[in-house]
Design an enzyme around this catalytic site. Structure first.
Site, mmCIF file in Angstrom:
data_model
loop_
_atom_site.group_PDB
_atom_site.id
_atom_site.type_symbol
_atom_site.label_atom_id
_atom_site.label_comp_id
_atom_site.label_asym_id
_atom_site.label_seq_id
_atom_site.Cartn_x
_atom_site.Cartn_y
_atom_site.Cartn_z
ATOM 1 N N ASP A 34 -3.634 1.300 9.159
ATOM 2 C CA ASP A 34 -3.858 0.311 8.165
ATOM 3 C C ASP A 34 -5.273 0.608 7.297
ATOM 4 O O ASP A 34 -5.307 0.195 6.336
ATOM 5 C CB ASP A 34 -3.802 -1.295 8.229
ATOM 6 C CG ASP A 34 -3.546 -2.115 7.075
ATOM 7 O OD1 ASP A 34 -3.129 -2.201 6.626
ATOM 8 O OD2 ASP A 34 -4.437 -3.109 7.095
ATOM 9 N N GLU A 52 -0.565 -8.416 13.052
ATOM 10 C CA GLU A 52 0.523 -8.113 11.871
ATOM 11 C C GLU A 52 1.388 -8.942 13.747
ATOM 12 O O GLU A 52 0.573 -8.228 15.199
ATOM 13 C CB GLU A 52 0.935 -6.941 12.380
ATOM 14 C CG GLU A 52 -0.327 -5.960 11.210
ATOM 15 C CD GLU A 52 0.593 -6.618 9.824
ATOM 16 O OE1 GLU A 52 1.568 -7.144 9.472
ATOM 17 O OE2 GLU A 52 -0.220 -7.276 8.801
ATOM 18 N N LYS A 112 -5.617 2.103 3.247
ATOM 19 C CA LYS A 112 -6.643 1.715 2.339
ATOM 20 C C LYS A 112 -8.002 2.838 2.044
ATOM 21 O O LYS A 112 -7.933 2.750 0.604
ATOM 22 C CB LYS A 112 -7.771 0.155 2.661
ATOM 23 C CG LYS A 112 -6.400 -0.507 3.148
ATOM 24 C CD LYS A 112 -7.201 -1.993 4.061
ATOM 25 C CE LYS A 112 -5.794 -3.054 4.013
ATOM 26 N NZ LYS A 112 -6.874 -3.889 4.494
ATOM 27 N N LYS A 130 0.428 -1.296 -0.022
ATOM 28 C CA LYS A 130 0.380 -0.360 -0.079
ATOM 29 C C LYS A 130 0.858 1.232 0.112
ATOM 30 O O LYS A 130 0.134 2.354 -0.005
ATOM 31 C CB LYS A 130 -0.818 0.061 0.835
ATOM 32 C CG LYS A 130 -1.901 -0.801 1.510
ATOM 33 C CD LYS A 130 -2.555 -0.640 2.497
ATOM 34 C CE LYS A 130 -2.079 -2.315 3.625
ATOM 35 N NZ LYS A 130 -2.287 -2.683 3.850
#
Ligand code: ADP
Ligand code: ASP
Ligand code: MG
Length: 825
Positions: A683, A672, A687, A584
């Protein structure tokens, strides 16, 4: 009745390099069941060069020739010693000893007068063939006393006249000698020396370097052979010189004309003169590999077969271009005549001619070593016109190469020239002159020699490789990366046969080491090969390797999460390398970096695909783009974008502490290594940024609220301390849970995006009946509200993480890329 026609075989120096080779050749011959075999042999590989060098040393009175001759003796006796024994070994070595003393005599004489006449050179150079013939005949006799044992000295048969164009066979004389030397009822295997012959005066001569092919064709004609088989060290005539073009393929069938054209234009596997005697007698020639006798090889005959491609591509270097230019030539008859007459009188042979139809210039290509001579004679021939200015100049450009595409099938087929010049153009190669024979069997372009290999490779890939051949480099063979390699390995064959898609993984890199493969890495065992052969990691080297001239497309698949690698995308895209990635970082960084990616892709005419950055393989970005491109208006995008957070709140039902669930999820690999990477919401924010940018919004991380689920006081401590102290906050979570429960709601970590850049990420309580409250385990869910999907939103839901699904999504992007590169193919 058994076929009494001869079959002629020829083994080149590469097939007779050492004892192992002689054993192989003996086996091949004894496997043939013809009654009459003629076997023309070259000297052992490299031998002729060494012999020629002896005369050169002697001429300089350099007595190293003695040592060199001893070295030849050692090589020959070692080879013979491991093949023969008893009397036959003694006989072969005695004969060698006799020859060596004859050679010594000649060399000593040369050294004394410090000059080597051509005749002496020819005699010395020709011994290599005699030694091979003697040795092979003895090997055959040892294995099959009935069939083997005969060898014929070609000097007793082949008689030639040396001319400007090379040796011309005196057929009647040669035929008469053949009939005398070889008994009409001969049966068995007769080994024959290649290369050497006799001239009209009855003295020894040679057929020129690489002349054994010619010898073989002469013997095929003299014996009325049914076939001529030339054994060498490649599987046949290849579509290009395999040393320069790794992708070269064997040409199964060629006509004599095609083979002649290829040989003339530098396909060194065959020599143009070879073909003459075979063509005149309609004898098919088969080129085969003595190291791989199960391969059928290439068949050259009069028969044409319908082909939809060219036959081969060649390059000849060492060319100079001579350009004669001036308005005075326009409409003046006889200019070309005078030009070629001048060149002919000087003995200059012209390799290529090109004249512009304006007649303003004539351009010819000549071998580089006669370029100066050519300039001089042409300048002399046109001295008057040069003086009066009717002709402006005679210019010579050195260091040129001719690239030629050859094939009978080109005649009358449009598009070949376009493809030829198109691939040269795309490879950035400047063309100096062009010629197409009116037979349409050959199109030639003259290019700078330093670009010849690049040109050859580019043209080869244009004609021979699927337009969907992808040269792939994979970075980060971790969970997703290695799953992807397994998936590609399983599907590659089917994609190749069904869709003409040729996926070649040619580089795999971890953070410190990388593996580079030539054609492609065997994905069944890549780990073992990696452990054995990996090099130091070097991204520049990797880039050059996966983006060579001879493959049409290069792709880097980045399966790392590295910001450093993401920083390279713009450069790669600019240089025409496509990028496919689940990473990403590049798409959620600063707006400037993001804009640069788009410009780079436009400049490099390349693509960057990143569907798996949001919701793994779920078709979220593709769907969003389809909606936008088809004219729908997006009102909002909302959903659960984190499999980890989805899992935590699905499982958290108030009966167990939140900290316990975090620990359990971490142990099962659902988070994670540092669960704060998930719980911080960063995260999800990345996105959301990626989706917002697809909508054309200039959003960066920091521009919108992101609610972190990591308590302030635990943000900077170690992972252990974080996990240890997390229970201190269990009560807080429980209180939130109780409150939601009381309102008949469920806790969900949501991302929201509105039309006016009103983005947000955080924990919310949603109605128990809402789709967001009813998902499975690690599902992601995304809801699009649009003008078309107004009352009833479009929902995409399913597993949004995991190596297998993510790898599948990356693979899907790779297939989409191939589709973009060659639509409809
Ligand atoms: P031999 O010793 O058997 O006569 P050569 O070295 O003369 O072998 O010829 C074979 C070599 O020709 C091959 O090894 C290959 O490198 C080279 N070659 C050049 N162009 C071509 C081509 N188009 N097809 C096959 N081989 C080629
Ligand atoms: N031995 C000779 C050469 O090397 C002839 C041949 O191999 O064809 O030129
Ligand atoms: Mg050869």
């Amino acid at each position: 009745m058994a076929d009494r026609r001869w079959k002629i075989h020829k083994f080149g120096g590469s097939s007779l390099a050492d004892a192992e080779c002689f054993r192989r050749v003996t086996g091949i011959l004894l496997d043939c069941d013809e009654l009459r075999l003629g076997v023309v042999v070259s000297a052992m590989g490299g031998m002729t060069d060494v012999l020629i060098n002896l005369a050169i040393l002697a001429e300089r009175d350099d007595d190293r020739f003695k040592k060199e001759l001893d070295a030849i003796g050692e090589r020959y006796s070692d080879t013979s010693g491991s093949l023969l024994d008893g009397d036959s070994l003694v006989a072969v070595l005695d004969a060698w000893g006799q020859d060596a003393s004859d050679i010594m005599g000649i060399l000593t004489a040369i050294a004394r007068v410090k000059s080597a006449p051509q005749r002496s050179r020819d005699i010395v150079a020709g011994y290599g063939e005699i030694w091979s013939a003697r040795l092979l005949a003895a090997c055959l006799e040892q294995s099959s006393p009935q069939r083997g044992g005969t060898w014929i000295d070609a000097r007793n048969i082949v008689t030639v006249r040396q001319t400007e164009l090379g040796p011309a066979v005196l057929w009647d004389v040669s035929q008469a000698k053949m009939d005398k030397v070889v008994a009409a009822d001969f049966e068995g295997i007769a080994v024959i020396t290649g290369f050497i012959a006799t001239d009209e005066q009855g003295l020894q001569t040679t057929l020129g370097r690489n002349g054994s092919d010619h010898s073989a064709a002469i013997f095929a004609a003299l014996s009325g052979a049914s076939e001529l088989i030339i054994w060498t060290d490649v599987d046949g005539i290849m579509s290009a010189d395999p040393r320069l073009v790794p992708e070269a393929q064997v040409i199964e069938r060629l006509t004599y004309d095609e083979a002649m054209e290829l040989a003339y234009f530098g396909a060194k596997v065959l020599h143009p003169q070879t073909l003459g005697p075979a063509v005149d007698n309609d004898i098919p020639i088969i080129i085969r590999n003595s190291r791989n006798p199960s391969h059928p090889g290439s068949r050259i005959s009069a028969e044409a077969i319908a082909a939809d491609n060219i036959k081969g591509i060649t390059a000849i270097g060492g060319i100079a271009l001579l350009n004669l230019e001036g308005a005075g030539m326009i409409g003046v008859p006889g200019t070309a005549d005078r030009l070629f007459a001048a060149l002919k009188n000087a003995g200059v042979s012209v390799t290529l001619i090109s004249q512009a139809s304006s007649e303003h210039s004539i351009c010819i290509a000549v071998p580089h070593d006669v370029a100066e001579l050519a300039r001089k004679v042409v300048t002399d021939a046109f001295a008057d016109e040069l003086e009066s200015g009717q002709i402006q100049s005679v210019e010579v450009t050195e260091a040129q190469s001719i690239i030629a595409v050859v094939g009978d099938g080109m005649a009358g087929r449009p598009g070949i020239a376009a493809r030829f010049f198109g691939t040269l153009g795309r490879a950035g190669i400047n063309i100096r002159a062009i010629a197409q024979g009116s037979s349409e069997r050959n199109i030639s372009a003259v290019v700078d020699s330093k670009e010849a290999t690049k040109a050859l490779r580019a043209v080869h890939s244009g004609f021979y490789l699927s337009a969907k051949t992808l040269s792939i480099g994979l970075l980060g063979p971790g969970g997703v990366g290695s799953a992807l390699l397994r998936q590609i390995d399983k599907q590659a064959e089917r994609l190749r046969t069904d869709f003409n898609l040729d996926l070649r993984v040619r580089a795999i890199a971890r953070s410190k080491k990388m593996l580079l493969g030539d054609t492609s890495i065997d994905l069944g065992h890549w780990q073992d090969v990696f452990d054995a052969d990996a090099l130091e990691y070097n991204l520049e080297q990797l880039e050059t390797h996966i983006n060579p001239d001879h493959l049409p497309h290069a792709v880097i698949i980045d399966c790392t999460a590295s910001e450093l690698v993401a920083g390279q995308y713009a450069g790669w895209l600019e240089r025409g390398i496509h990028v496919v990635t689940p990473n990403k970082k590049a798409f959620s960084g600063s707006m400037t970096d993001h804009a640069r990616l788009r410009t780079a892709a436009r400049m490099g005419n390349s693509h960057c695909l990143f569907e798996t950055t949001v919701g793994a393989a779920l078709p979220i970005i593709t769907t969003l783009r389809d909606l936008i491109h088809t004219g729908d208006t997006i009102r909002s995008i909302e959903g659960i974008f984190s499999g980890t957070l989805a899992y935590l709140f699905n499982v958290y039902d108030g009966t167990r502490a939140f900290s316990e669930i975090v620990n359990e999820a971490r142990a099962s690999g659902f988070t994670e290594p540092d669960p704060r990477d998930d719980l911080s919401g960063m995260d999800v924010a990345r996105k959301l940024t990626i989706l917002a940018r697809e909508l054309g919004q200039d959003i960066e991380i920091g521009d919108f609220p992101v609610q972190s689920l990591v308590p302030e006081s635990l943000r900077d401590c170690s992972i252990d301390e974080y996990l240890q102290r997390l229970p201190e906050f269990d009560a807080d979570f429980h209180a939130r849970y109780e409150k939601a429960q009381a309102d008949n709601k469920k806790l969900r970590y949501l991302a929201r995006l509105g039309p006016d850049a009103s983005a947000s990420v955080g924990l919310e309580a949603v109605d128990a009946k809402h789709p967001f409250a009813n998902i499975n385990l690690t599902d992601n869910i995304v809801q699009f509200k649009t003008d078309r999907y107004a009352d009833n939103p479009l929902v995409i839901q399913g597993p949004g993480a995991g190596p297998q699904v993510t790898a599948g999504g990356v693979f899907g992007d790779l297939l989409r890329l191939a589709q973009y590169l060659s639509p409809g193919a």
